[in-house]
Design a protein around this motif. Structure first.
Motif, PDB file in Angstrom:
ATOM      1  N   MET A   1      56.746 -23.829 -65.112  1.00 23.32           N
ATOM      2  CA  MET A   1      56.132 -24.732 -66.084  1.00 23.32           C
ATOM      3  C   MET A   1      54.671 -24.995 -65.726  1.00 23.32           C
TER       4      MET A   1
ATOM      5  N   LEU B   1      51.016 -24.055 -67.661  1.00 19.46           N
ATOM      6  CA  LEU B   1      49.966 -25.042 -67.945  1.00 19.46           C
ATOM      7  C   LEU B   1      48.617 -24.591 -67.401  1.00 19.46           C
TER       8      LEU B   1
ATOM      9  N   LEU C   1      46.627 -22.314 -69.759  1.00 19.66           N
ATOM     10  CA  LEU C   1      45.961 -22.876 -70.939  1.00 19.66           C
ATOM     11  C   LEU C   1      44.468 -22.998 -70.663  1.00 19.66           C
TER      12      LEU C   1
ATOM     13  N   PHE D   1      39.685 -24.658 -75.105  1.00 21.32           N
ATOM     14  CA  PHE D   1      40.323 -24.815 -76.422  1.00 21.32           C
ATOM     15  C   PHE D   1      41.154 -26.090 -76.515  1.00 21.32           C
ATOM     16  N   GLU D   2      40.943 -27.020 -75.584  1.00 24.72           N
ATOM     17  CA  GLU D   2      41.647 -28.298 -75.653  1.00 24.72           C
ATOM     18  C   GLU D   2      41.090 -29.152 -76.787  1.00 24.72           C
TER      19      GLU D   2
ATOM     20  N   LYS E   1      39.754 -29.769 -80.680  1.00 29.55           N
ATOM     21  CA  LYS E   1      40.113 -29.295 -82.025  1.00 29.55           C
ATOM     22  C   LYS E   1      39.007 -28.485 -82.681  1.00 29.55           C
TER      23      LYS E   1
ATOM     24  N   LEU F   1      38.718 -25.129 -81.051  1.00 27.25           N
ATOM     25  CA  LEU F   1      39.878 -24.341 -81.482  1.00 27.25           C
ATOM     26  C   LEU F   1      39.639 -23.780 -82.882  1.00 27.25           C
TER      27      LEU F   1
ATOM     28  N   PHE G   1      41.040 -16.451 -76.029  1.00 25.25           N
ATOM     29  CA  PHE G   1      41.757 -17.127 -77.104  1.00 25.25           C
ATOM     30  C   PHE G   1      43.190 -16.600 -77.221  1.00 25.25           C
TER      31      PHE G   1
ATOM     32  N   HIS H   1      45.236 -17.968 -74.471  1.00 32.10           N
ATOM     33  CA  HIS H   1      45.531 -19.378 -74.736  1.00 32.10           C
ATOM     34  C   HIS H   1      46.720 -19.510 -75.694  1.00 32.10           C
ATOM     35  N   ILE H   2      46.690 -18.697 -76.768  1.00 29.79           N
ATOM     36  CA  ILE H   2      47.789 -18.769 -77.743  1.00 29.79           C
ATOM     37  C   ILE H   2      49.096 -18.310 -77.118  1.00 29.79           C
TER      38      ILE H   2
ATOM     39  N   ILE I   1      50.470 -21.099 -75.116  1.00 29.61           N
ATOM     40  CA  ILE I   1      51.084 -22.143 -75.965  1.00 29.61           C
ATOM     41  C   ILE I   1      52.464 -21.692 -76.440  1.00 29.61           C
ATOM     42  N   GLU I   2      52.523 -20.418 -76.851  1.00 26.46           N
ATOM     43  CA  GLU I   2      53.810 -19.920 -77.348  1.00 26.46           C
ATOM     44  C   GLU I   2      54.881 -19.956 -76.265  1.00 26.46           C
TER      45      GLU I   2
ATOM     46  N   LEU J   1      54.951 -21.932 -73.734  1.00 24.66           N
ATOM     47  CA  LEU J   1      55.236 -23.340 -73.491  1.00 24.66           C
ATOM     48  C   LEU J   1      56.228 -23.882 -74.522  1.00 24.66           C
ATOM     49  N   LEU J   2      56.023 -23.487 -75.752  1.00 19.39           N
ATOM     50  CA  LEU J   2      56.870 -24.006 -76.830  1.00 19.39           C
ATOM     51  C   LEU J   2      58.264 -23.384 -76.797  1.00 19.39           C
TER      52      LEU J   2
ATOM     53  N   ARG K   1      61.059 -24.973 -74.007  1.00 17.22           N
ATOM     54  CA  ARG K   1      61.660 -26.302 -74.004  1.00 17.22           C
ATOM     55  C   ARG K   1      63.181 -26.286 -74.091  1.00 17.22           C
TER      56      ARG K   1
END
Lengths: 205, 98
Positions: B1, B5, B8, B12-13, B15, B18, B84, B87-88, B91-92, B94-95, B98
């Motif tokens: 985990m 993190l 990332l 791009f933290e 908005k 991004l 970029f 980064h994506i 995120i993917e 990370l999501l 869960r």
């Protein structure tokens, strides 16, 4: 924890890529209006070019130089009215979304529409000069369809399938020459109305 | 985990940054005004975020004159595109974890 934030980020990214890469403010209602105009004009044209006297159960297509002139004026009026309504109604949608009507992507859509459309227009004029009247209506469908497919890369995906449907109708019309006007009404009239309603429901524009 | 993190990208933290990168991923180049219209931010805000991405060498710019007015167009650099994408991907991951 942060997952909500990242989900939001992904949504944002998708929206930006979409919004910046394409022109998405096309008004669905304008499709419906253009469709109705096309149906009315097809109805008028029908009474112009088909003589009432049935000839061996076929309707006789009669075109004198005068009727050709009338039809030409009718076509011109249809074109101006439909393009005008699309521009006005789309302008209202863009205003609502706080975008400009003629941004870079709208221009891309227009240029890519215009190339096949003008090619088709010139070809139709050449055919008219040479007396091939029967192929005109289906040919306009084919080239309009090609124009839509070409422009669809820069706007809503639905435009692509609308274009393909127009091409198919046009090709059918080229095979069954006598049905050109009916297919023209189906393509420019009914398909526009169906797609306009669909886009209105899907994008609320 | 923790590993994810770390992947990332801090750039791009934000908005606005991004948004700039997203737009430059799908567009070869974009000028200042189009970016401003798209993101709905002020001149100063956009300029400072563009500067930030420039300093990281994620984007490059070209200045030219259109009708004697200066016009700056921005494009994503190879480094920026790679960052970029990473980064994506992060995120993917990370999501999906869960």
């Amino acid at each position: 924890m942060d997952q909500e934030k990242y989900l939001q980020d992904i949504k944002e990214i998708r929206e930006m890529m979409d919004r910046s890469g394409r022109f998405i403010s096309l008004s669905g209602i304008s499709g419906v209006v253009a469709g109705i105009i096309a149906l009315v004009s097809a109805f008028i044209a029908y009474h112009y070019i088909y003589l009432d006297s049935d000839f061996y159960s076929f309707k006789v297509v009669y075109l004198s130089p005068e009727t050709i002139q009338d039809i030409f004026l009718l076509a011109l009026a249809t074109l101006v009215l439909s393009i005008g309504s699309v521009i006005i109604l789309t302008h209202q949608t863009t205003k609502k979304k706080g975008q400009k009507l003629l941004n870079k992507h709208a221009k891309l859509v227009l240029v890519n529409l215009a190339i096949p459309l003008i090619t088709g227009g010139i070809l139709c004029v050449i055919f008219i000069i040479n007396g091939y009247i029967g192929v005109i209506a289906p040919l306009t469908l084919v080239f309009y369809g090609l124009a839509l497919v070409n422009a669809s890369k820069f706007t809503l995906d639905d435009i692509r399938s609308l274009g393909i449907a127009q091409i198919i109708l046009g090709l059918i019309g080229l095979y069954f020459i006598g049905y050109g006007l009916i297919l023209w009404a189906a393509g420019f009239g009914i398909l526009h109305i169906i797609y306009g309603i669909r886009m209105r429901l899907k994008y609320g524009s | 985990m923790k590993d994810i993190l770390n992947k990332l990208d801090k750039a791009f933290e934000n908005k606005v940054r991004l948004g700039i990168m997203s737009a430059l991923m799908v567009n070869e180049q974009m000028d200042f005004i189009s970016l401003k219209d798209l993101l709905g931010v002020t001149d100063g805000n956009l300029a400072s975020h563009l500067k930030n991405l420039e300093n990281r060498e994620y984007i490059g710019y070209e200045k030219e004159f259109v009708d004697r007015k200066p016009n700056t167009t921005y494009r994503a650099t190879e480094l920026g595109k790679k960052a970029f994408k990473n980064h994506i991907n992060a995120i993917e991951k990370l999501l999906s974890n869960r």
